[in-house]
Design an enzyme around this catalytic site. Structure first.
Site, PDB file in Angstrom:
ATOM      1  N   GLY A   5       0.825  -1.245  -0.144  1.00  0.00           N
ATOM      2  CA  GLY A   5       0.088  -0.030   0.042  1.00  0.00           C
ATOM      3  C   GLY A   5       0.728   1.337   0.003  1.00  0.00           C
TER       4      GLY A   5
ATOM      5  N   GLY B 254       0.111   4.418  -0.301  1.00  0.00           N
ATOM      6  CA  GLY B 254      -0.620   5.595  -0.165  1.00  0.00           C
ATOM      7  C   GLY B 254       0.319   6.700   0.605  1.00  0.00           C
ATOM      8  N   ALA B 255      -0.567   7.487   1.242  1.00  0.00           N
ATOM      9  CA  ALA B 255       0.332   8.546   2.039  1.00  0.00           C
ATOM     10  C   ALA B 255       1.234   8.138   3.135  1.00  0.00           C
ATOM     11  CB  ALA B 255      -0.601   9.746   2.646  1.00  0.00           C
TER      12      ALA B 255
ATOM     13  N   ASN C 257      -5.837   2.473  10.348  1.00  0.00           N
ATOM     14  CA  ASN C 257      -6.937   3.024  11.198  1.00  0.00           C
ATOM     15  C   ASN C 257      -7.716   1.873  11.971  1.00  0.00           C
ATOM     16  OD1 ASN C 257      -5.846   5.644  11.200  1.00  0.00           O
ATOM     17  ND2 ASN C 257      -7.137   5.937   9.171  1.00  0.00           N
TER      18      ASN C 257
ATOM     19  N   LYS D 224      -6.813   7.149  19.323  1.00  0.00           N
ATOM     20  CA  LYS D 224      -6.700   7.546  17.947  1.00  0.00           C
ATOM     21  C   LYS D 224      -8.022   7.415  17.050  1.00  0.00           C
ATOM     22  CE  LYS D 224      -4.687   8.242  13.936  1.00  0.00           C
ATOM     23  NZ  LYS D 224      -4.102   7.472  13.328  1.00  0.00           N
TER      24      LYS D 224
ATOM     25  N   ASN E  81     -10.194  10.125  14.935  1.00  0.00           N
ATOM     26  CA  ASN E  81     -10.222   9.746  13.311  1.00  0.00           C
ATOM     27  C   ASN E  81     -12.268   9.644  13.269  1.00  0.00           C
ATOM     28  OD1 ASN E  81      -8.310   9.329  11.918  1.00  0.00           O
ATOM     29  ND2 ASN E  81      -7.661   7.256  12.698  1.00  0.00           N
TER      30      ASN E  81
ATOM     31  N   SER F 113      -7.350  11.232   5.315  1.00  0.00           N
ATOM     32  CA  SER F 113      -7.612  10.339   4.264  1.00  0.00           C
ATOM     33  C   SER F 113      -8.901  10.017   3.473  1.00  0.00           C
ATOM     34  CB  SER F 113      -7.004   8.765   4.781  1.00  0.00           C
ATOM     35  OG  SER F 113      -7.947   8.402   5.800  1.00  0.00           O
TER      36      SER F 113
END
Length: 300
Positions: free
Chosen positions: A13, A15-16, A103, A182, A186, A252
């Protein structure tokens, strides 16, 4: 036992989140880093607060070419985990550790069907990443630490793996509380930015602040029932943390909505609602956000 050859790492993955950590690990020069991607690349650029990494990288685009590695860093969205099942099966062996940079809660349970006898290392990600291009990422700090793990042998091994990068790792004996804190960030940061199509500057609005506190207060009741040691004023503390993030930073879910992609809603807001149902705790505000986000995600 020391490795005779460089430690092998596969980042699944790009991604960012995955791009930032892959570039930072590759820049150390002491690991054999491979990225598992759909779009082939041969270099990776990471813009960091104090410098820019520009480094050649080995990329695989076909899971059939993958072999077991020492570490898998799983950086896909949580709802995409089944989509990379073949990668996980090929990359994982009995000695593989899988750091789950996703997440939500329940990391080990989510990975169990795909990794055989490999070891799951649940990991909480705090840093802000932005994917500027398939081979270019931006990394920004978002607190005292970039990553958190359990303070056990596997968490210590992950902290050692990251040592030397700009990533600061917190090791904690109370991972459940950290994971819920966390998750609380989110369940307001992601839904509100996705629904309003605004970056984090939107949290400076008084009405949005009040809404966030109400959503958070509802969720903290669920978190306490699940074993998290959350403070009486946890909701206001979480909002205060959120307001320290850069106003122009996205989330995200915000970026996914802009791109017309499905949203990571079940792992975030959905997790709170599901946990509330399990304990018989009503979550009307979170359920409302879940219904709205599901409609957007399904349309995508």
């Amino acid at each position: 036992m020391k490795h005779q050859n460089p430690v092998t790492i596969a980042v699944v993955g790009l991604g960012a989140i995955g791009g930032v950590i892959a570039g930072s690990l590759a820049a150390l020069g002491r690991y054999d880093v491979t990225v598992c991607v759909r779009t082939p690349i041969d270099r990776l650029v990471v813009e960091r607060p104090d410098d820019t990494v520009d480094i050649s990288i080995r990329a695989l685009t076909d899971a059939a070419d993958a072999e077991p590695v020492d570490w898998v860093l799983l950086c896909t969205k949580a709802h995409q985990t089944p989509m990379v099942a073949e990668w996980l099966t090929r990359l994982c062996g009995p000695r593989t550790r899988v750091a789950v940079l996703q997440n939500g809660i329940g990391h080990a349970e989510r990975l169990a069907p795909f990794i055989g006898t490999a070891t799951v290392v649940p990991t909480i990600v705090y840093y802000n990443g932005e994917r500027l291009a398939p081979d270019r990422m931006r990394f920004r700090r978002a607190g005292q630490y970039e990553l958190a793990v359990r303070d056990d042998v596997n968490g210590q091994a992950f902290a050692s793996l990251i040592e030397g990068t700009p990533m600061r790792v917190l090791r904690s004996a109370d991972f459940v509380t950290l994971a819920w804190r966390k998750l609380l960030i989110n369940i307001v940061a992601n839904p509100i930015t996705a629904l309003t199509l605004q970056r984090q500057a939107v949290f400076r609005r008084e009405g949005i602040k009040a809404l966030c506190v109400a959503v958070l207060e509802e969720a903290t009741v669920v978190g306490r029932a699940d074993g998290a040691q959350l403070a009486d004023d946890e909701a206001t503390q979480i909002l205060a943390t959120l307001l320290t993030y850069p106003a122009d930073a996205g989330t995200s879910m915000y970026f996914d909505r802009l791109a017309g992609r499905p949203l990571e809603v079940e792992t975030l807001t959905g997790a709170v609602v599901a946990c509330g149902e399990r304990f018989g705790i009503p979550t009307p505000l979170n359920r409302m956000l879940l219904v709205l986000l599901q409609a957007i995600s399904d349309a995508a």
